[in-house]
Scaffold this motif. Structure first.
Motif, PDB file in Angstrom:
ATOM      1  N   VAL A   1      47.905  53.765  18.071  1.00  0.00           N
ATOM      2  CA  VAL A   1      48.238  54.670  17.053  1.00  0.00           C
ATOM      3  C   VAL A   1      48.128  54.097  15.399  1.00  0.00           C
ATOM      4  O   VAL A   1      47.285  55.633  14.337  1.00  0.00           O
ATOM      5  CB  VAL A   1      49.732  54.938  17.113  1.00  0.00           C
ATOM      6  CG1 VAL A   1      50.163  55.673  15.995  1.00  0.00           C
ATOM      7  CG2 VAL A   1      50.347  55.561  18.485  1.00  0.00           C
TER       8      VAL A   1
ATOM      9  N   THR B   1      50.244  50.092  22.093  1.00  0.00           N
ATOM     10  CA  THR B   1      50.440  51.511  21.671  1.00  0.00           C
ATOM     11  C   THR B   1      50.616  51.828  20.447  1.00  0.00           C
ATOM     12  O   THR B   1      49.184  52.578  19.379  1.00  0.00           O
ATOM     13  CB  THR B   1      51.533  51.751  22.337  1.00  0.00           C
ATOM     14  OG1 THR B   1      51.517  52.135  23.355  1.00  0.00           O
ATOM     15  CG2 THR B   1      52.120  53.589  21.482  1.00  0.00           C
ATOM     16  N   PHE B   2      50.920  50.807  19.511  1.00  0.00           N
ATOM     17  CA  PHE B   2      50.690  50.283  18.113  1.00  0.00           C
ATOM     18  C   PHE B   2      49.503  50.857  17.219  1.00  0.00           C
ATOM     19  O   PHE B   2      49.011  51.305  16.692  1.00  0.00           O
ATOM     20  CB  PHE B   2      51.893  48.927  17.735  1.00  0.00           C
ATOM     21  CG  PHE B   2      51.610  49.368  15.900  1.00  0.00           C
ATOM     22  CD1 PHE B   2      52.530  49.955  15.427  1.00  0.00           C
ATOM     23  CD2 PHE B   2      50.489  48.803  14.926  1.00  0.00           C
ATOM     24  CE1 PHE B   2      52.357  49.969  14.273  1.00  0.00           C
ATOM     25  CE2 PHE B   2      50.820  48.371  13.594  1.00  0.00           C
ATOM     26  CZ  PHE B   2      51.992  49.397  12.960  1.00  0.00           C
TER      27      PHE B   2
ATOM     28  N   TYR C   1      55.513  56.759  15.510  1.00  0.00           N
ATOM     29  CA  TYR C   1      55.767  55.032  15.838  1.00  0.00           C
ATOM     30  C   TYR C   1      57.347  54.897  15.482  1.00  0.00           C
ATOM     31  O   TYR C   1      57.301  54.938  17.220  1.00  0.00           O
ATOM     32  CB  TYR C   1      54.791  54.275  15.930  1.00  0.00           C
ATOM     33  CG  TYR C   1      54.804  53.297  16.191  1.00  0.00           C
ATOM     34  CD1 TYR C   1      54.328  52.320  17.337  1.00  0.00           C
ATOM     35  CD2 TYR C   1      55.489  51.419  16.093  1.00  0.00           C
ATOM     36  CE1 TYR C   1      54.756  51.402  18.327  1.00  0.00           C
ATOM     37  CE2 TYR C   1      55.687  50.406  16.882  1.00  0.00           C
ATOM     38  CZ  TYR C   1      55.251  50.280  17.884  1.00  0.00           C
ATOM     39  OH  TYR C   1      55.340  49.315  18.554  1.00  0.00           O
TER      40      TYR C   1
END
Length: 488
Positions: free
Chosen positions: A358, A354-355, A387
């Motif tokens: 993003v 996810t990081f 985030y």
């Protein structure tokens, strides 16, 4: 978290330099002025110039809409693309004095790569090659162009074109219908579509093809015509009001004695309203050309409610000015751009974490906007904070079993013990709302429309100086947020 990220500061507002005429800067030395003088020098001059600026965009798209209704009944289908090309080229020629060749010389190699990418025998992913080529083209052109003012005017238009080409390349690989519809006229009509070739927003090729009226559409129908007219009028009214505030707020509200945070808020709000002007104007052009987002979302969604009034949704100002979280702000800032980044960047990168997804989504957005420090710094700050905020609120929602996550709980929440009206939920949500408000002021103050740098782009030191005046507060909050997120 895939619903929450976006580019935030787009450059389409670069095209209306009439709004930054020198006669507007009547308080350059920080002295207060008489309200009548301010009205004569700012409000009146803006109202005189804005109709001649707006009229060609609205008229061209109304003409396109009428031609499309006639074409679908009496003319061959290629006339739909020819009318889009003709109206679009007219607007491009009249809106961009210099630098238009950067646009035209991109189209031939892009179309060639696009057609080659649709061949099943290709082992190399030419659609991905085309995406990299388009972004590299933007960067190379910015480096090559020595006149910063010329590039400042063309880059917003080029960004929209590059986004269209990227989405079309990727869709042609995954969507057989899109692949079958691609030809030279359809490609040029999509790129030159007058509804969005200047101010945006980005639209998919499928949306462009579906904008063609149905064969059973009546040429004249009283109810749709009345709705069509008032939606255009609504968008134009809000656009003009936002333009007036953007041009004149600093004239009336800022002096040498204004508290620095209040002055920063006015500067940031002036910048946001300049974006709202462009967004409402682009909504007006989209509605004028026959586009609509009324039926694309659930009937209870914010976008659907907005579209029922305005016809098309590009921006949601109330979600920005009264932010539940900064994540909702970046989504509401440019809804079509958010959809583009979510579909063509974030979801592709999501398997890598996810990081990472993003972060690289914001990097991609920054590259689309060009080599500009203020945009890079702003977008990456937003990306990291988005985030951090998402994770902190997710953890707090789990720890306290409270409705404080970024995704709002609807109605009576069965998942959490403490609903949105519980005292702890209110305190936590209000705290993040205040933090979002601070970030909006801090990040927006570097986009000072009264600065002489506006026509060429702001420098590194301009941003640093503005943030230094506010003691780098937003970045300190970001550091503390990272630490707090690690601790819990």
């Amino acid at each position: 978290m895939e619903d929450y990220y976006d580019n935030t500061y787009d450059e389409n507002e670069d095209l209306y330099d009439f709004s930054y005429d020198d006669n507007v800067r009547v308080v350059a030395d920080g002295d207060s002025i008489d309200w009548r003088d301010g009205y004569d020098s700012c409000v009146s001059s803006s109202l005189v110039q804005v109709p001649t600026f707006i009229a060609p965009f609205i008229v061209a798209n109304i003409v396109l809409c009428m031609i499309s209704k006639v074409q679908v009944r009496f003319l061959p289908s290629f006339m739909f693309h020819l009318s889009n090309i003709s109206c679009g080229l007219y607007l491009l020629y009249n809106s961009i004095d210099r630098g238009r060749w950067y646009l035209f010389q991109l189209l031939a190699p892009a179309y060639l790569l696009l057609k080659l990418s649709t061949k099943n025998s290709q082992r190399i992913r030419l659609d991905l090659v085309l995406c990299v080529f388009c972004i590299a083209y933007l960067i190379i052109c910015e480096i090559y162009e020595q006149n910063a003012e010329v590039w400042h005017h063309i880059r917003g238009v080029l960004m929209i074109v590059v986004m269209k080409i990227i989405s079309l390349a990727l869709d042609s690989k995954s969507d057989g219908l899109v692949k079958s519809q691609i030809n030279t006229l359809a490609f040029l009509g999509y790129i030159c579509c007058p509804a969005n070739c200047i101010f945006g927003p980005w639209t998919s090729f499928r949306d462009y093809m579906e904008s063609q009226p149905k064969k059973n559409a009546r040429l004249l129908s009283l109810t749709p015509t009345a709705k069509y007219i008032y939606q255009i009028a609504f968008n134009l009214t809000f656009a003009i009001l936002c333009l007036l505030f953007s041009n004149c707020a600093q004239v009336f509200l800022i002096s040498d004695y204004t508290w620095k945070w209040l002055a920063a808020y006015v500067v940031a709000l002036s910048f946001r309203t300049s974006h709202y002007f462009v967004s409402f104007l682009s909504q007006a052009t989209m509605v004028s050309a026959g586009y609509s987002t009324e039926n694309r979302h659930g009937s209870k969604s914010t976008v659907s409610k907005h579209s029922r009034v305005f016809g098309y949704t590009v921006v949601l100002p109330w979600n920005i000015e009264l932010p539940y979280s900064l994540i909702h702000v970046v989504v509401a800032w440019n809804v079509p751009m958010h959809n583009f980044l979510k579909q063509y960047v974030f979801r592709v990168l999501k398997p890598y974490g996810t990081f990472t997804a993003v972060f690289l989504t914001y990097v991609t957005s920054s590259l689309l906007h060009g080599l500009n420090f203020q945009l890079w710094a702003t977008l990456l700050t937003l990306g990291i904070w988005s985030y951090v905020e998402y994770n902190i609120r997710k953890k707090l929602a789990h720890i306290f079993s409270a409705c404080v996550a970024v995704g709002k709980c609807n109605g009576i929440c069965a998942k959490h013990k403490l609903g949105r009206t519980a005292a702890l939920s209110i305190v936590i949500n209000f705290t993040f709302c205040c933090l979002s408000f601070i970030h909006l002021i801090y990040l927006g103050t570097i986009f000072d429309a009264s600065s002489e740098l506006q026509t060429e782009g702001f420098s590194f030191w301009h941003a640093v100086q503005k943030w230094q005046e506010l003691h780098y507060l937003s970045h300190w909050i970001l550091v503390l947020g990272l630490i707090f997120n690690w601790l819990i």
